[in-house]
Design a protein around this motif. Structure first.
Motif, PDB file in Angstrom:
ATOM      1  N   GLY A  13       0.836  -1.201   0.000  1.00 57.04           N
ATOM      2  CA  GLY A  13       0.000   0.000   0.000  1.00 57.04           C
ATOM      3  C   GLY A  13       0.869   1.248   0.000  1.00 57.04           C
ATOM      4  N   GLY A  14       2.005   1.150  -0.685  1.00 57.20           N
ATOM      5  CA  GLY A  14       2.958   2.277  -0.717  1.00 57.20           C
ATOM      6  C   GLY A  14       2.693   3.263  -1.839  1.00 57.20           C
ATOM      7  N   THR A  15       1.581   3.074  -2.534  1.00 57.38           N
ATOM      8  CA  THR A  15       1.327   3.894  -3.726  1.00 57.38           C
ATOM      9  C   THR A  15       0.426   5.094  -3.442  1.00 57.38           C
ATOM     10  N   LYS A  16      -0.037   5.229  -2.209  1.00 59.12           N
ATOM     11  CA  LYS A  16      -0.964   6.311  -1.844  1.00 59.12           C
ATOM     12  C   LYS A  16      -0.794   6.584  -0.361  1.00 59.12           C
ATOM     13  N   ALA A  36       4.280  -1.428  -3.119  1.00 56.50           N
ATOM     14  CA  ALA A  36       3.307  -2.329  -3.751  1.00 56.50           C
ATOM     15  C   ALA A  36       1.902  -1.768  -3.611  1.00 56.50           C
ATOM     16  N   GLY A  37       1.059  -2.099  -4.590  1.00 53.99           N
ATOM     17  CA  GLY A  37      -0.359  -1.753  -4.563  1.00 53.99           C
ATOM     18  C   GLY A  37      -1.029  -2.561  -5.664  1.00 53.99           C
ATOM     19  N   THR A  38      -2.362  -2.509  -5.708  1.00 57.19           N
ATOM     20  CA  THR A  38      -3.032  -3.322  -6.731  1.00 57.19           C
ATOM     21  C   THR A  38      -3.057  -2.614  -8.082  1.00 57.19           C
ATOM     22  N   SER A  84       3.945  -3.454   6.555  1.00 56.35           N
ATOM     23  CA  SER A  84       2.674  -4.038   6.131  1.00 56.35           C
ATOM     24  C   SER A  84       1.597  -2.986   6.391  1.00 56.35           C
ATOM     25  N   ASN A  85       1.269  -2.252   5.351  1.00 56.38           N
ATOM     26  CA  ASN A  85       0.461  -1.031   5.506  1.00 56.38           C
ATOM     27  C   ASN A  85      -0.845  -1.058   4.719  1.00 56.38           C
ATOM     28  N   ALA A  86      -0.940  -1.918   3.679  1.00 56.86           N
ATOM     29  CA  ALA A  86      -2.135  -1.908   2.826  1.00 56.86           C
ATOM     30  C   ALA A  86      -3.389  -2.102   3.673  1.00 56.86           C
ATOM     31  N   THR A 135       1.007  -1.155   9.942  1.00 56.56           N
ATOM     32  CA  THR A 135       0.163   0.029  10.153  1.00 56.56           C
ATOM     33  C   THR A 135      -1.181  -0.466  10.663  1.00 56.56           C
ATOM     34  N   SER A 136      -1.410  -0.294  11.973  1.00 62.63           N
ATOM     35  CA  SER A 136      -2.720  -0.625  12.553  1.00 62.63           C
ATOM     36  C   SER A 136      -3.527   0.668  12.612  1.00 62.63           C
ATOM     37  N   SER A 137      -4.100   0.985  13.764  1.00 62.08           N
ATOM     38  CA  SER A 137      -4.913   2.203  13.915  1.00 62.08           C
ATOM     39  C   SER A 137      -5.245   2.378  15.394  1.00 62.08           C
ATOM     40  N   MET A 180       0.141   3.155  15.299  1.00 64.06           N
ATOM     41  CA  MET A 180      -1.315   3.336  15.409  1.00 64.06           C
ATOM     42  C   MET A 180      -1.661   4.776  15.052  1.00 64.06           C
ATOM     43  N   PRO A 181      -1.987   5.028  13.771  1.00 59.34           N
ATOM     44  CA  PRO A 181      -2.313   6.398  13.379  1.00 59.34           C
ATOM     45  C   PRO A 181      -3.686   6.819  13.875  1.00 59.34           C
ATOM     46  N   GLY A 182      -3.785   8.130  14.121  1.00 56.37           N
ATOM     47  CA  GLY A 182      -5.092   8.764  14.300  1.00 56.37           C
ATOM     48  C   GLY A 182      -5.558   9.219  12.933  1.00 56.37           C
ATOM     49  N   MET A 185      -4.252  12.783   6.945  1.00 60.40           N
ATOM     50  CA  MET A 185      -4.898  13.204   5.695  1.00 60.40           C
ATOM     51  C   MET A 185      -4.336  12.414   4.503  1.00 60.40           C
ATOM     52  N   THR A 186      -5.175  11.538   3.972  1.00 66.05           N
ATOM     53  CA  THR A 186      -4.801  10.702   2.827  1.00 66.05           C
ATOM     54  C   THR A 186      -5.972  10.678   1.847  1.00 66.05           C
ATOM     55  N   GLU A 187      -5.720  10.128   0.675  1.00 59.50           N
ATOM     56  CA  GLU A 187      -6.790   9.964  -0.302  1.00 59.50           C
ATOM     57  C   GLU A 187      -7.933   9.156   0.312  1.00 59.50           C
ATOM     58  N   GLY A 188      -7.573   8.119   1.069  1.00 61.51           N
ATOM     59  CA  GLY A 188      -8.586   7.258   1.697  1.00 61.51           C
ATOM     60  C   GLY A 188      -9.424   8.025   2.712  1.00 61.51           C
ATOM     61  N   LEU A 189      -8.764   8.862   3.526  1.00 64.49           N
ATOM     62  CA  LEU A 189      -9.504   9.589   4.572  1.00 64.49           C
ATOM     63  C   LEU A 189     -10.464  10.605   3.967  1.00 64.49           C
TER      64      LEU A 189
HETATM   65  P1  NAP Z   1      -5.355   4.965   1.148  1.00 70.08           P
HETATM   66  O1  NAP Z   1      -5.001   6.395   0.931  1.00 70.08           O
HETATM   67  O2  NAP Z   1      -6.675   4.468   0.663  1.00 70.08           O
HETATM   68  O3  NAP Z   1      -4.204   4.026   0.554  1.00 70.08           O
HETATM   69  C1  NAP Z   1      -4.327   2.626   0.666  1.00 70.08           C
HETATM   70  C2  NAP Z   1      -3.166   1.934   0.001  1.00 70.08           C
HETATM   71  O4  NAP Z   1      -3.357   0.505   0.136  1.00 70.08           O
HETATM   72  C3  NAP Z   1      -3.052   2.220  -1.486  1.00 70.08           C
HETATM   73  O5  NAP Z   1      -1.688   2.236  -1.852  1.00 70.08           O
HETATM   74  C4  NAP Z   1      -3.756   1.029  -2.118  1.00 70.08           C
HETATM   75  O6  NAP Z   1      -3.255   0.829  -3.441  1.00 70.08           O
HETATM   76  C5  NAP Z   1      -3.343  -0.094  -1.166  1.00 70.08           C
HETATM   77  N1  NAP Z   1      -4.227  -1.256  -1.173  1.00 70.08           N
HETATM   78  C6  NAP Z   1      -5.574  -1.302  -0.958  1.00 70.08           C
HETATM   79  N2  NAP Z   1      -6.028  -2.566  -1.066  1.00 70.08           N
HETATM   80  C7  NAP Z   1      -4.932  -3.338  -1.337  1.00 70.08           C
HETATM   81  C8  NAP Z   1      -4.737  -4.726  -1.541  1.00 70.08           C
HETATM   82  N3  NAP Z   1      -5.756  -5.613  -1.522  1.00 70.08           N
HETATM   83  N4  NAP Z   1      -3.479  -5.179  -1.795  1.00 70.08           N
HETATM   84  C9  NAP Z   1      -2.434  -4.308  -1.837  1.00 70.08           C
HETATM   85  N5  NAP Z   1      -2.552  -2.992  -1.660  1.00 70.08           N
HETATM   86  C10 NAP Z   1      -3.785  -2.514  -1.401  1.00 70.08           C
HETATM   87  O7  NAP Z   1      -5.325   4.608   2.719  1.00 70.08           O
HETATM   88  P2  NAP Z   1      -4.494   5.287   3.918  1.00 70.08           P
HETATM   89  O8  NAP Z   1      -5.359   6.278   4.580  1.00 70.08           O
HETATM   90  O9  NAP Z   1      -3.145   5.665   3.441  1.00 70.08           O
HETATM   91  O10 NAP Z   1      -4.380   4.019   4.887  1.00 70.08           O
HETATM   92  C11 NAP Z   1      -3.236   3.171   4.871  1.00 70.08           C
HETATM   93  C12 NAP Z   1      -3.232   2.312   6.107  1.00 70.08           C
HETATM   94  O11 NAP Z   1      -3.267   3.138   7.266  1.00 70.08           O
HETATM   95  C13 NAP Z   1      -4.421   1.369   6.235  1.00 70.08           C
HETATM   96  O12 NAP Z   1      -3.991   0.144   6.763  1.00 70.08           O
HETATM   97  C14 NAP Z   1      -5.349   2.080   7.205  1.00 70.08           C
HETATM   98  O13 NAP Z   1      -6.141   1.201   7.917  1.00 70.08           O
HETATM   99  C15 NAP Z   1      -4.323   2.745   8.108  1.00 70.08           C
HETATM  100  N6  NAP Z   1      -4.852   3.915   8.829  1.00 70.08           N
HETATM  101  C16 NAP Z   1      -5.151   5.076   8.162  1.00 70.08           C
HETATM  102  C17 NAP Z   1      -5.603   6.184   8.884  1.00 70.08           C
HETATM  103  C18 NAP Z   1      -5.881   7.519   8.240  1.00 70.08           C
HETATM  104  O14 NAP Z   1      -6.305   8.447   8.955  1.00 70.08           O
HETATM  105  N7  NAP Z   1      -5.654   7.707   6.967  1.00 70.08           N
HETATM  106  C19 NAP Z   1      -5.780   6.083  10.279  1.00 70.08           C
HETATM  107  C20 NAP Z   1      -5.498   4.888  10.902  1.00 70.08           C
HETATM  108  C21 NAP Z   1      -4.998   3.808  10.177  1.00 70.08           C
HETATM  109  P3  NAP Z   1      -4.242   0.342  -4.645  1.00 70.08           P
HETATM  110  O15 NAP Z   1      -5.454   1.239  -4.551  1.00 70.08           O
HETATM  111  O16 NAP Z   1      -3.449   0.475  -5.871  1.00 70.08           O
HETATM  112  O17 NAP Z   1      -4.519  -1.081  -4.291  1.00 70.08           O
END
Ligand code: NAP
Length: 249
Positions: A13-16, A36-38, A84-86, A135-137, A180-182, A185-189
């Motif tokens: 999950g290193g691509t975002k 790595a990412g999908t 291990s962050n995905a 990367t947990s939470s 354990m992040p709070g 700011m990411t694309e996912g959040l």
């Molecule tokens: P994100 O912006 O959505 O990025 C997720 C990453 O994981 C992308 O690189 C994505 O790449 C990859 N991914 C998703 N499904 C996958 C799969 N099946 N196999 C391999 N790679 C996969 O998310 P994020 O906010 O950075 O979160 C990353 C991690 O931090 C997660 O484990 C999340 O639970 C944790 N976390 C985030 C926050 C937060 O506030 N952002 C807080 C607590 C914990 P592709 O789309 O190309 O697969």
């Protein structure tokens, strides 16, 4: 900054988002970094931007996890650091949650961690060295959010997995820890929507969101030689979010 010069580091999950932030920091610390990412298209483009290597990988595919680690060993000869962050966090309220919703989140977040960590440990064991950072939470182990019971269970599950795994490998020069992040700011959040995010910002003691590199710095420490006596532990990186006993005005 801790020195990772010449270490081989792999970030799922290193691509975002957070994973990209971890990749930036580890590379800055001198590590030879592979992400790595999908999504192949995004992966290749981010790899070019960060000047790192990319391996397409879906962490829910156990043979693919093994083969990704094999590719790293073929090309670089060793693997020093696995982050291990995905992870995914789709919202599903409990009353409507299906078995498929539950399984998908557990499959990526928890089973994917097991598959990739196990594959990495198989090579780190032969090296008698290695650093694993999961990367947990804060969600699950410390806090809860409506609509994320499956996610919280998967994130707390990663920590249960981490503690027993750390014990199994403690005598072999391998450490396994978690960040354990709070609210980072990411694309996912961003998918949580502006109203929710504004509220979170106002109620976070530091009054700002974290940036992906904040998690990168914690991961960099846990991956460093200086953290050699730390295993099975967690670092909360949340701007003070879990601290307040009562919500201050
Ligand atoms: P994100 O912006 O959505 O990025 C997720 C990453 O994981 C992308 O690189 C994505 O790449 C990859 N991914 C998703 N499904 C996958 C799969 N099946 N196999 C391999 N790679 C996969 O998310 P994020 O906010 O950075 O979160 C990353 C991690 O931090 C997660 O484990 C999340 O639970 C944790 N976390 C985030 C926050 C937060 O506030 N952002 C807080 C607590 C914990 P592709 O789309 O190309 O697969």
């Amino acid at each position: 900054m801790f020195d990772l010069t010449g270490k081989i580091a792999f970030i799922s999950g290193g691509t975002k988002g957070i994973g990209k932030g971890i990749a930036k920091v580890l590379k800055q610390a001198g590590a030879i970094t592979i992400i790595a990412g999908t999504s192949q298209t995004r992966g290749e483009s981010i790899a070019k931007e960060l000047e790192v290597d990319f391996i397409p990988l879906d962490v829910t595919d156990q043979p693919a996890c093994k083969s990704a680690i094999d590719k790293i060993i073929e090309k670089y000869g060793r693997l020093d650091i696995l982050c291990s962050n995905a992870g995914i966090f789709p919202q599903h309220y409990l009353k409507d949650m299906t078995a498929e919703d539950w399984d998908l989140v557990h499959s990526v977040n928890l089973k994917g961690t097991f598959f990739l960590v196990q594959a990495a440990l198989n090579v780190m064991e032969k090296q008698h060295s290695g650093r694993i950072v999961i990367t947990s939470s804060i969600t699950g182990e410390i806090t809860g959010i409506s609509g994320y019971s499956h996610y919280g269970a998967s994130k707390a599950g990663q920590l249960g997995f981490m503690r027993s795994a750390a014990l199994e490998y403690a005598g072999q020069g391998i450490t396994i820890n978690a960040v354990m992040p709070g609210m980072i700011m990411t694309e996912g959040l961003q998918s949580f929507g502006d109203d929710f995010l504004d509220h979170v910002k106002e109620t976070t003691p530091m009054r700002v969101f974290g940036v992906p590199e904040d998690i990168g710095y914690a991961a960099c420490f846990l991956a460093s030689d200086e953290a050699k006596y730390i295993t099975g532990q967690t670092i909360v990186v949340d701007g003070g979010q879990v601290l307040p006993e009562v919500q201050e005005a």
